[in-house]
Motif scaffolding. Structure first.
Motif, PDB file in Angstrom:
ATOM      1  N   ILE A  19      20.594   5.132 -32.888  1.00 26.17           N
ATOM      2  CA  ILE A  19      19.808   3.973 -33.310  1.00 26.17           C
ATOM      3  C   ILE A  19      18.452   3.988 -32.598  1.00 26.17           C
ATOM      4  O   ILE A  19      17.422   3.737 -33.194  1.00 26.17           O
ATOM      5  CB  ILE A  19      20.557   2.658 -32.998  1.00 26.17           C
ATOM      6  CG1 ILE A  19      21.815   2.585 -33.863  1.00 26.17           C
ATOM      7  CG2 ILE A  19      19.664   1.464 -33.231  1.00 26.17           C
ATOM      8  CD1 ILE A  19      22.691   1.405 -33.577  1.00 26.17           C
ATOM      9  N   ALA A  20      18.482   4.305 -31.323  1.00 22.95           N
ATOM     10  CA  ALA A  20      17.252   4.365 -30.529  1.00 22.95           C
ATOM     11  C   ALA A  20      17.476   5.336 -29.376  1.00 22.95           C
ATOM     12  O   ALA A  20      18.603   5.556 -28.953  1.00 22.95           O
ATOM     13  CB  ALA A  20      16.899   2.980 -29.987  1.00 22.95           C
ATOM     14  N   SER A  21      16.410   5.903 -28.893  1.00 24.89           N
ATOM     15  CA  SER A  21      16.524   6.792 -27.740  1.00 24.89           C
ATOM     16  C   SER A  21      15.830   6.158 -26.541  1.00 24.89           C
ATOM     17  O   SER A  21      14.941   5.336 -26.696  1.00 24.89           O
ATOM     18  CB  SER A  21      15.910   8.162 -28.044  1.00 24.89           C
ATOM     19  OG  SER A  21      14.519   8.026 -28.227  1.00 24.89           O
ATOM     20  N   GLU A  22      16.257   6.556 -25.375  1.00 24.67           N
ATOM     21  CA  GLU A  22      15.687   6.030 -24.145  1.00 24.67           C
ATOM     22  C   GLU A  22      15.404   7.192 -23.210  1.00 24.67           C
ATOM     23  O   GLU A  22      16.131   8.173 -23.194  1.00 24.67           O
ATOM     24  CB  GLU A  22      16.667   5.075 -23.460  1.00 24.67           C
ATOM     25  CG  GLU A  22      17.017   3.862 -24.284  1.00 24.67           C
ATOM     26  CD  GLU A  22      18.021   2.970 -23.582  1.00 24.67           C
ATOM     27  OE1 GLU A  22      18.036   2.926 -22.353  1.00 24.67           O
ATOM     28  OE2 GLU A  22      18.793   2.323 -24.294  1.00 24.67           O
ATOM     29  N   GLU A  23      14.349   7.068 -22.440  1.00 25.28           N
ATOM     30  CA  GLU A  23      14.039   8.054 -21.426  1.00 25.28           C
ATOM     31  C   GLU A  23      14.020   7.347 -20.084  1.00 25.28           C
ATOM     32  O   GLU A  23      13.620   6.195 -19.982  1.00 25.28           O
ATOM     33  CB  GLU A  23      12.691   8.715 -21.706  1.00 25.28           C
ATOM     34  CG  GLU A  23      12.706   9.536 -22.978  1.00 25.28           C
ATOM     35  CD  GLU A  23      11.397  10.262 -23.211  1.00 25.28           C
ATOM     36  OE1 GLU A  23      10.638  10.455 -22.241  1.00 25.28           O
ATOM     37  OE2 GLU A  23      11.146  10.628 -24.356  1.00 25.28           O
ATOM     38  N   TYR A  24      14.474   8.049 -19.064  1.00 28.99           N
ATOM     39  CA  TYR A  24      14.551   7.486 -17.737  1.00 28.99           C
ATOM     40  C   TYR A  24      13.740   8.339 -16.778  1.00 28.99           C
ATOM     41  O   TYR A  24      13.538   9.521 -17.008  1.00 28.99           O
ATOM     42  CB  TYR A  24      16.001   7.405 -17.252  1.00 28.99           C
ATOM     43  CG  TYR A  24      16.839   6.495 -18.103  1.00 28.99           C
ATOM     44  CD1 TYR A  24      16.909   5.134 -17.826  1.00 28.99           C
ATOM     45  CD2 TYR A  24      17.554   6.978 -19.194  1.00 28.99           C
ATOM     46  CE1 TYR A  24      17.664   4.294 -18.614  1.00 28.99           C
ATOM     47  CE2 TYR A  24      18.322   6.154 -19.981  1.00 28.99           C
ATOM     48  CZ  TYR A  24      18.370   4.806 -19.681  1.00 28.99           C
ATOM     49  OH  TYR A  24      19.129   3.974 -20.466  1.00 28.99           O
ATOM     50  N   GLY A  25      13.322   7.742 -15.714  1.00 29.64           N
ATOM     51  CA  GLY A  25      12.587   8.465 -14.697  1.00 29.64           C
ATOM     52  C   GLY A  25      12.998   7.998 -13.319  1.00 29.64           C
ATOM     53  O   GLY A  25      13.727   7.012 -13.170  1.00 29.64           O
ATOM     54  N   VAL A  26      12.556   8.715 -12.330  1.00 23.33           N
ATOM     55  CA  VAL A  26      12.811   8.358 -10.939  1.00 23.33           C
ATOM     56  C   VAL A  26      11.477   8.039 -10.304  1.00 23.33           C
ATOM     57  O   VAL A  26      10.524   8.819 -10.439  1.00 23.33           O
ATOM     58  CB  VAL A  26      13.503   9.522 -10.189  1.00 23.33           C
ATOM     59  CG1 VAL A  26      13.732   9.164  -8.736  1.00 23.33           C
ATOM     60  CG2 VAL A  26      14.810   9.891 -10.875  1.00 23.33           C
ATOM     61  N   GLY A  27      11.375   6.914  -9.628  1.00 20.13           N
ATOM     62  CA  GLY A  27      10.118   6.511  -9.004  1.00 20.13           C
ATOM     63  C   GLY A  27      10.064   6.906  -7.537  1.00 20.13           C
ATOM     64  O   GLY A  27      11.082   6.924  -6.846  1.00 20.13           O
ATOM     65  N   ILE A  39      13.972  16.357  -5.030  1.00 20.92           N
ATOM     66  CA  ILE A  39      14.860  15.827  -6.066  1.00 20.92           C
ATOM     67  C   ILE A  39      14.808  16.700  -7.313  1.00 20.92           C
ATOM     68  O   ILE A  39      15.843  17.012  -7.912  1.00 20.92           O
ATOM     69  CB  ILE A  39      14.535  14.355  -6.375  1.00 20.92           C
ATOM     70  CG1 ILE A  39      14.932  13.511  -5.167  1.00 20.92           C
ATOM     71  CG2 ILE A  39      15.216  13.889  -7.657  1.00 20.92           C
ATOM     72  CD1 ILE A  39      14.592  12.070  -5.257  1.00 20.92           C
ATOM     73  N   GLN A  40      13.614  17.136  -7.696  1.00 13.89           N
ATOM     74  CA  GLN A  40      13.490  18.013  -8.862  1.00 13.89           C
ATOM     75  C   GLN A  40      14.270  19.304  -8.639  1.00 13.89           C
ATOM     76  O   GLN A  40      14.994  19.771  -9.528  1.00 13.89           O
ATOM     77  CB  GLN A  40      12.025  18.321  -9.164  1.00 13.89           C
ATOM     78  CG  GLN A  40      11.824  19.150 -10.414  1.00 13.89           C
ATOM     79  CD  GLN A  40      12.233  18.423 -11.677  1.00 13.89           C
ATOM     80  OE1 GLN A  40      12.081  17.211 -11.795  1.00 13.89           O
ATOM     81  NE2 GLN A  40      12.765  19.161 -12.641  1.00 13.89           N
ATOM     82  N   LYS A  41      14.160  19.884  -7.449  1.00 11.16           N
ATOM     83  CA  LYS A  41      14.870  21.111  -7.129  1.00 11.16           C
ATOM     84  C   LYS A  41      16.383  20.899  -7.202  1.00 11.16           C
ATOM     85  O   LYS A  41      17.109  21.717  -7.770  1.00 11.16           O
ATOM     86  CB  LYS A  41      14.483  21.607  -5.731  1.00 11.16           C
ATOM     87  CG  LYS A  41      15.173  22.898  -5.345  1.00 11.16           C
ATOM     88  CD  LYS A  41      14.763  23.355  -3.952  1.00 11.16           C
ATOM     89  CE  LYS A  41      15.544  24.610  -3.587  1.00 11.16           C
ATOM     90  NZ  LYS A  41      15.423  24.983  -2.207  1.00 11.16           N
TER      91      LYS A  41
END
Length: 69
Positions: A19-27, A39-41
């Motif tokens: 129905i919908a997509s969501e994207e998340y991130g880390v601050g 964290i990326q590694k």
């Protein structure tokens, strides 16, 4: 959703389409590239060894991860 349906013995239906997509991130604090890089590694390592896919499959019944893909 499947976990909640099972635990609550609820009568819901999971749709076969999105129905919908969501994207998340880390601050991070501005300028803290060292923490960002750590964290990326770690996420890339988890993806490479298959751990992220296993977690995704456990909770979503498919691999929905996007790191290193």
């Amino acid at each position: 959703a499947p976990y909640q349906i099972e635990k609550r013995e609820a009568e819901f239906e999971i749709l076969d389409y999105e129905i919908a997509s969501e994207e998340y991130g880390v601050g991070f604090a501005k300028g803290n590239e060292a923490l960002r890089d750590q964290i990326q590694k770690a996420l890339e390592e988890l993806a490479d060894e298959g751990t992220l896919a296993q977690i995704s499959e456990k909770w979503f019944q498919k691999d929905i991860t996007t790191i290193n893909q």
